[in-house]
Design a protein around this motif. Sequence first.
Motif, PDB file in Angstrom:
ATOM      1  N   TRP A 293      -9.493   3.885   3.225  1.00 43.27           N
ATOM      2  CA  TRP A 293      -8.310   3.793   3.419  1.00 43.27           C
ATOM      3  C   TRP A 293      -7.324   5.111   3.407  1.00 43.27           C
ATOM      4  O   TRP A 293      -6.387   5.696   4.023  1.00 43.27           O
ATOM      5  CB  TRP A 293      -7.262   2.734   2.245  1.00 43.27           C
ATOM      6  CG  TRP A 293      -5.989   2.624   1.846  1.00 43.27           C
ATOM      7  CD1 TRP A 293      -4.776   1.862   3.067  1.00 43.27           C
ATOM      8  CD2 TRP A 293      -5.267   3.498   1.062  1.00 43.27           C
ATOM      9  NE1 TRP A 293      -4.201   2.018   2.781  1.00 43.27           N
ATOM     10  CE2 TRP A 293      -3.814   3.174   1.820  1.00 43.27           C
ATOM     11  CE3 TRP A 293      -4.697   4.534   0.414  1.00 43.27           C
ATOM     12  CZ2 TRP A 293      -2.391   3.361   1.622  1.00 43.27           C
ATOM     13  CZ3 TRP A 293      -3.849   4.796  -0.596  1.00 43.27           C
ATOM     14  CH2 TRP A 293      -2.788   4.154   0.019  1.00 43.27           C
ATOM     15  N   ILE A 294      -7.547   6.133   2.290  1.00 38.91           N
ATOM     16  CA  ILE A 294      -7.054   7.218   2.204  1.00 38.91           C
ATOM     17  C   ILE A 294      -6.877   8.430   3.482  1.00 38.91           C
ATOM     18  O   ILE A 294      -6.384   8.902   3.725  1.00 38.91           O
ATOM     19  CB  ILE A 294      -7.517   8.285   0.758  1.00 38.91           C
ATOM     20  CG1 ILE A 294      -6.832   7.451  -0.598  1.00 38.91           C
ATOM     21  CG2 ILE A 294      -7.067   9.737   1.202  1.00 38.91           C
ATOM     22  CD1 ILE A 294      -7.642   7.706  -1.410  1.00 38.91           C
ATOM     23  N   ARG A 295      -8.636   7.819   3.920  1.00 38.46           N
ATOM     24  CA  ARG A 295      -8.326   8.572   5.507  1.00 38.46           C
ATOM     25  C   ARG A 295      -8.081   8.509   6.828  1.00 38.46           C
ATOM     26  O   ARG A 295      -7.243   9.051   7.066  1.00 38.46           O
ATOM     27  CB  ARG A 295      -9.877   8.739   5.662  1.00 38.46           C
ATOM     28  CG  ARG A 295     -11.198   9.920   4.411  1.00 38.46           C
ATOM     29  CD  ARG A 295     -12.657   9.469   5.673  1.00 38.46           C
ATOM     30  NE  ARG A 295     -13.440   8.668   5.356  1.00 38.46           N
ATOM     31  CZ  ARG A 295     -13.905   7.645   4.101  1.00 38.46           C
ATOM     32  NH1 ARG A 295     -14.269   8.821   3.316  1.00 38.46           N
ATOM     33  NH2 ARG A 295     -14.465   7.226   4.342  1.00 38.46           N
ATOM     34  N   GLN A 296      -7.762   6.560   6.649  1.00 33.63           N
ATOM     35  CA  GLN A 296      -6.479   6.313   7.641  1.00 33.63           C
ATOM     36  C   GLN A 296      -5.025   6.843   7.403  1.00 33.63           C
ATOM     37  O   GLN A 296      -4.650   5.874   8.191  1.00 33.63           O
ATOM     38  CB  GLN A 296      -7.118   5.321   8.272  1.00 33.63           C
ATOM     39  CG  GLN A 296      -8.355   5.284   8.255  1.00 33.63           C
ATOM     40  CD  GLN A 296      -9.167   3.676   8.906  1.00 33.63           C
ATOM     41  OE1 GLN A 296      -8.007   3.070   8.575  1.00 33.63           O
ATOM     42  NE2 GLN A 296     -10.404   3.411   9.045  1.00 33.63           N
ATOM     43  N   ASN A 297      -4.525   6.466   6.164  1.00 34.73           N
ATOM     44  CA  ASN A 297      -3.504   6.547   6.115  1.00 34.73           C
ATOM     45  C   ASN A 297      -2.369   8.043   6.507  1.00 34.73           C
ATOM     46  O   ASN A 297      -3.024   9.525   5.231  1.00 34.73           O
ATOM     47  CB  ASN A 297      -3.188   6.978   4.273  1.00 34.73           C
ATOM     48  CG  ASN A 297      -1.802   6.545   3.705  1.00 34.73           C
ATOM     49  OD1 ASN A 297      -0.921   7.005   4.088  1.00 34.73           O
ATOM     50  ND2 ASN A 297      -1.755   5.698   2.865  1.00 34.73           N
ATOM     51  N   GLY A 298      -1.830   7.323   7.164  1.00 31.81           N
ATOM     52  CA  GLY A 298      -0.946   9.591   8.212  1.00 31.81           C
ATOM     53  C   GLY A 298      -0.562   9.588   7.140  1.00 31.81           C
ATOM     54  O   GLY A 298       0.016  11.151   7.803  1.00 31.81           O
TER      55      GLY A 298
ATOM     56  N   GLY B  90      -4.341  -3.492  -3.702  1.00 33.28           N
ATOM     57  CA  GLY B  90      -3.029  -3.050  -4.943  1.00 33.28           C
ATOM     58  C   GLY B  90      -3.246  -1.274  -5.364  1.00 33.28           C
ATOM     59  O   GLY B  90      -2.611  -0.746  -6.213  1.00 33.28           O
ATOM     60  N   ALA B  91      -4.467  -1.147  -5.559  1.00 32.01           N
ATOM     61  CA  ALA B  91      -4.359   0.079  -6.096  1.00 32.01           C
ATOM     62  C   ALA B  91      -4.461   1.325  -5.134  1.00 32.01           C
ATOM     63  O   ALA B  91      -4.125   2.010  -6.229  1.00 32.01           O
ATOM     64  CB  ALA B  91      -6.626   0.266  -6.463  1.00 32.01           C
ATOM     65  N   CYS B  92      -4.507   1.062  -3.668  1.00 32.35           N
ATOM     66  CA  CYS B  92      -3.965   1.913  -2.650  1.00 32.35           C
ATOM     67  C   CYS B  92      -2.809   1.656  -2.715  1.00 32.35           C
ATOM     68  O   CYS B  92      -1.623   2.400  -3.004  1.00 32.35           O
ATOM     69  CB  CYS B  92      -4.136   1.374  -1.446  1.00 32.35           C
ATOM     70  SG  CYS B  92      -6.075   1.146  -1.358  1.00 32.35           S
ATOM     71  N   GLU B  93      -1.519   0.688  -3.142  1.00 34.51           N
ATOM     72  CA  GLU B  93      -0.636   0.518  -3.462  1.00 34.51           C
ATOM     73  C   GLU B  93      -0.073   1.766  -4.445  1.00 34.51           C
ATOM     74  O   GLU B  93       1.622   2.012  -4.317  1.00 34.51           O
ATOM     75  CB  GLU B  93       0.485  -1.250  -3.114  1.00 34.51           C
ATOM     76  CG  GLU B  93       1.839  -0.897  -3.929  1.00 34.51           C
ATOM     77  CD  GLU B  93       1.833  -2.239  -3.833  1.00 34.51           C
ATOM     78  OE1 GLU B  93       3.780  -2.212  -3.710  1.00 34.51           O
ATOM     79  OE2 GLU B  93       1.302  -3.163  -3.822  1.00 34.51           O
ATOM     80  N   MET B  94      -0.633   1.311  -5.465  1.00 34.78           N
ATOM     81  CA  MET B  94      -0.205   2.132  -6.735  1.00 34.78           C
ATOM     82  C   MET B  94      -0.309   3.766  -6.340  1.00 34.78           C
ATOM     83  O   MET B  94      -0.060   4.356  -6.968  1.00 34.78           O
ATOM     84  CB  MET B  94      -0.679   1.466  -8.025  1.00 34.78           C
ATOM     85  CG  MET B  94      -0.467   2.260  -9.154  1.00 34.78           C
ATOM     86  SD  MET B  94      -1.341   0.942 -10.281  1.00 34.78           S
ATOM     87  CE  MET B  94      -0.356   1.453 -11.765  1.00 34.78           C
ATOM     88  N   LEU B  95      -1.606   3.988  -6.270  1.00 37.92           N
ATOM     89  CA  LEU B  95      -2.060   5.391  -5.945  1.00 37.92           C
ATOM     90  C   LEU B  95      -0.841   6.114  -5.126  1.00 37.92           C
ATOM     91  O   LEU B  95       0.180   7.320  -4.971  1.00 37.92           O
ATOM     92  CB  LEU B  95      -3.187   4.943  -5.177  1.00 37.92           C
ATOM     93  CG  LEU B  95      -3.359   7.053  -3.843  1.00 37.92           C
ATOM     94  CD1 LEU B  95      -3.335   8.224  -5.447  1.00 37.92           C
ATOM     95  CD2 LEU B  95      -4.540   7.078  -3.765  1.00 37.92           C
TER      96      LEU B  95
END
Length: 326
Positions: free
Chosen positions: A47-52, A77-82
């Motif tokens: 997700w981090i790699r693909q998050n522009g 939920g973890a990605c949103e919080m990060l």
Amino acid sequence: MERGQSYFPGAGVSASVLADQLDDIARQELREEERLREQSLERMREWIRQNGRIRRCRTDDRFLLRFLRVRKFSVPGACEMLERYLKMRQTYPRWFARLDPDDGDLAAVLDDCCLLPIGRDRVTGRIVVFGVVRNFNAGRFNSDMMIRLNMLVAEALLEEEANQIAGFTHIFDNGGMTMAHVTCWTLDNLAGYLRSVINCVPVRLKENHFVSVPTFAAQISKYCLSFASDKLRSRIHCHTTVEELRGKVAPELLPLEYGGKGGSLKELNARFREYLSTKRKALLELDDMEIDMKDPREPDGGHEDTAGGELVAGGAIGSFRQLSID
């Protein structure tokens, strides 16, 4: 460092006993098991790699697990919080940038024993953080420094897996605090803290103890808590005297000044400073992370960095009511 090894072990608790205790907590409270942990970490890295929007971010296990554990391994939920955490750091650099324990002002506040870990509760496995409000020099510093101190302590202690898993207990001695400790808070800082920091920093805060709260502060606290969730209120305990606190906290944890069997505040703080020296590099490297604050879905001019954008949208009371309490 192995899971059971900690700079702040519980009194008389071996590393193997603590490791077993943490394994039980992780499994029973966080749904953590090896396969799920590895799958979740890989999904989060992808997700981090693909998050522009995310330009630079730590992707090591220990950092990402902060968010996965506080969200009980819900990857979305973890990605949103990060993402909110990264935006918060850039929205409020005065609270997060250069959390250097050797910095002159931060070092002065640390030396005053305002906020420090005093040990680990052998029953719950939690790290216990002790605050002495009157030790904070409200004549010299304002609430920006209070928040910076809190962030320094939280970020440093989250580098230990034991603290991510078992969570935190906070104790605040409010005896001797003055109106200056209240009036040093601006409305903007109070709103920003309620809207952003409490909901974006991945800390499992399980207990809060407040001791000897003066009448003028008690009225303000009572008003704020009237808007809090039942779960949050259930984790807040007020004690009229230090004697009452002793009935709730193990004597081997409390500092000598509070009738406990732990070290003095000065001795405990010296140990914390030693720990901080081992984490200084990691604390400073947090500033290397970067996120694009402009959401590509927004029209031009639709974002205001100075206002904190969506991060601080909505009323402070509404945000306080909706705090993420695990």
